[in-house]
Design an enzyme around this catalytic site. Structure first.
Site, mmCIF file in Angstrom:
data_model
loop_
_atom_site.group_PDB
_atom_site.id
_atom_site.type_symbol
_atom_site.label_atom_id
_atom_site.label_comp_id
_atom_site.label_asym_id
_atom_site.label_seq_id
_atom_site.Cartn_x
_atom_site.Cartn_y
_atom_site.Cartn_z
ATOM 1 N N LYS A 59 -15.474 2.310 4.800
ATOM 2 C CA LYS A 59 -15.540 2.383 3.423
ATOM 3 C C LYS A 59 -16.743 1.574 2.788
ATOM 4 O O LYS A 59 -17.229 0.889 3.388
ATOM 5 C CB LYS A 59 -14.342 1.596 3.199
ATOM 6 C CG LYS A 59 -14.174 1.048 1.479
ATOM 7 C CD LYS A 59 -13.015 0.224 1.059
ATOM 8 C CE LYS A 59 -13.381 -1.147 0.367
ATOM 9 N NZ LYS A 59 -12.039 -1.677 -0.005
ATOM 10 N N LYS B 28 -2.162 -4.972 -1.498
ATOM 11 C CA LYS B 28 -2.717 -6.362 -0.889
ATOM 12 C C LYS B 28 -1.390 -7.429 -1.160
ATOM 13 O O LYS B 28 -1.193 -7.579 -2.267
ATOM 14 C CB LYS B 28 -3.957 -7.033 -1.873
ATOM 15 C CG LYS B 28 -5.187 -6.221 -1.784
ATOM 16 C CD LYS B 28 -6.118 -6.717 -2.794
ATOM 17 C CE LYS B 28 -7.631 -6.264 -2.388
ATOM 18 N NZ LYS B 28 -8.027 -4.910 -2.926
HETATM 19 MG MG LIG Z 1 -11.036 -2.204 -3.630
#
Ligand SMILES: [Mg+2]
Length: 333
Positions: free
Chosen positions: A136, A239
């Protein structure tokens, strides 16, 4: 119930809604009944309540009011309850979540950050060599043309790695349209939060491109139902700490899959207790794609031992009963 304050130093300062922070502060939450269990509440300004709000919520919580707690406090209490329940059932947490087979590890992505081209290429090469199936890159902090050159250089150097970008809402609609048109030729899996969190319709529109659209900040601003209704993304970044618990994140992941959306589980750079719980959430999802769970390195010190270390691009799934095997904050004293 008791809540023990902790502070874990970050390897590098982290920019947040409340300014740069150099440590992750929170509470280890221990409960005795109905079964001994340990949770972690690690609030992050901009994503959850503040540390003071978290402390106050934990001090006034009596366990029977889980859903009135703010996200990080709820995460701490719900994880402690889940940990106790899983141990009571004699199962590691992911099996308690319903996964009916042993899972040794889950794939994770490496985080390359906003490094300039040469360093970014070097870091991606190192990540591929280390076995990471996906990387990423941060984008949006540099001019669009510079970012596209960075991504192009990385793709040229590593043709096979799954490439993910995170713009953290930095692009305008015009920039995002230009970016996606160019990224479609570079086999980019998805861009996280290309547009500001408020713009669900803009994200929905970007889905006409080959490059996928992932919702992160926008999911928390609008909630899963609105994100679903808007058809805003192909991928959801889940998350558990910001959602209010591993149970809430798992529920969202199942909801997402039912709607043809890919869940990617990640942390808010939490301590090892919460990170282990996020690994359990990922392990509960058959065939989960690489998750953002290789975040332990972003801390200079952590709870020890690490129950879910990353090796060869995979996070090891803890197999002890409960979450980590630890039952009390004293285990990390
Ligand atoms: Mg993010």
């Amino acid at each position: 119930m008791n809540a023990d304050y902790f502070s874990l130093p970050l390897a590098e300062p982290l920019a947040t809604a409340a300014g740069d922070i150099t440590e992750r502060e929170g509470f280890l939450v221990g409960i005795d009944a109905p079964a001994p269990g340990l949770g972690e509440a690690c609030p992050l300004p901009g994503w959850t309540e503040s540390l003071d709000e978290c402390r106050a919520a934990l001090e006034s919580a009596d366990g029977g009011e889980l859903d009135t707690l703010p996200p990080a406090a709820r995460h701490g209490v719900s994880l402690a309850l889940l940990d106790g329940a899983a141990r009571d059932a004699g199962l590691p947490l992911y099996r308690h979540f319903g996964r009916d087979e042993r899972v040794e590890s889950v794939p994770v992505n490496a985080t390359v950050g906003d490094a300039a081209t040469e360093t970014a290429v070097e870091r991606v090469r190192d990540s591929v060599d280390a076995g990471f199936p996906a990387v990423k890159l941060k984008v949006g902090a540099r001019p669009l043309g510079t970012d596209l050159d960075r991504v192009r250089a990385v793709r040229d150097a590593c043709p096979d790695v799954e490439l993910r970008l995170d713009a953290n809402g930095a692009w305008t609609r015009a920039e995002a349209a230009e970016a996606f048109a160019a990224l479609d030729a570079l086999d980019v899996a998805y861009v996280e939060q290309p547009l500001p969190a408020g713009d669900l319709a803009g994200h929905a529109d970007l889905r006409r491109h080959e490059t996928g659209v992932a919702l992160d900040e926008g999911l928390y601003e609008h909630g899963v139902d609105a994100a679903l209704d808007a058809g805003a993304a192909d991928t959801w970044i889940l998350k558990p700490m910001a959602m209010g618990g591993p149970d809430v994140a798992l529920e969202a992941a199942v909801l997402a899959r039912g709607a043809g959306i890919d869940p990617v589980v990640t942390t808010t750079i939490d301590g090892a207790v919460a990170r282990a719980a996020a690994v359990h959430v990922a392990a509960a999802l058959p065939g989960v794609r690489a998750c953002g769970l290789a975040t332990g390195d972003l801390l200079a010190a952590d709870f020890d031992p690490d129950p879910a270390p990353v090796e060869s691009g995979r996070a090891r799934v803890p197999q002890k009963e409960g979450n980590t095997g630890a039952t009390s904050p004293a285990d990390y004293a």
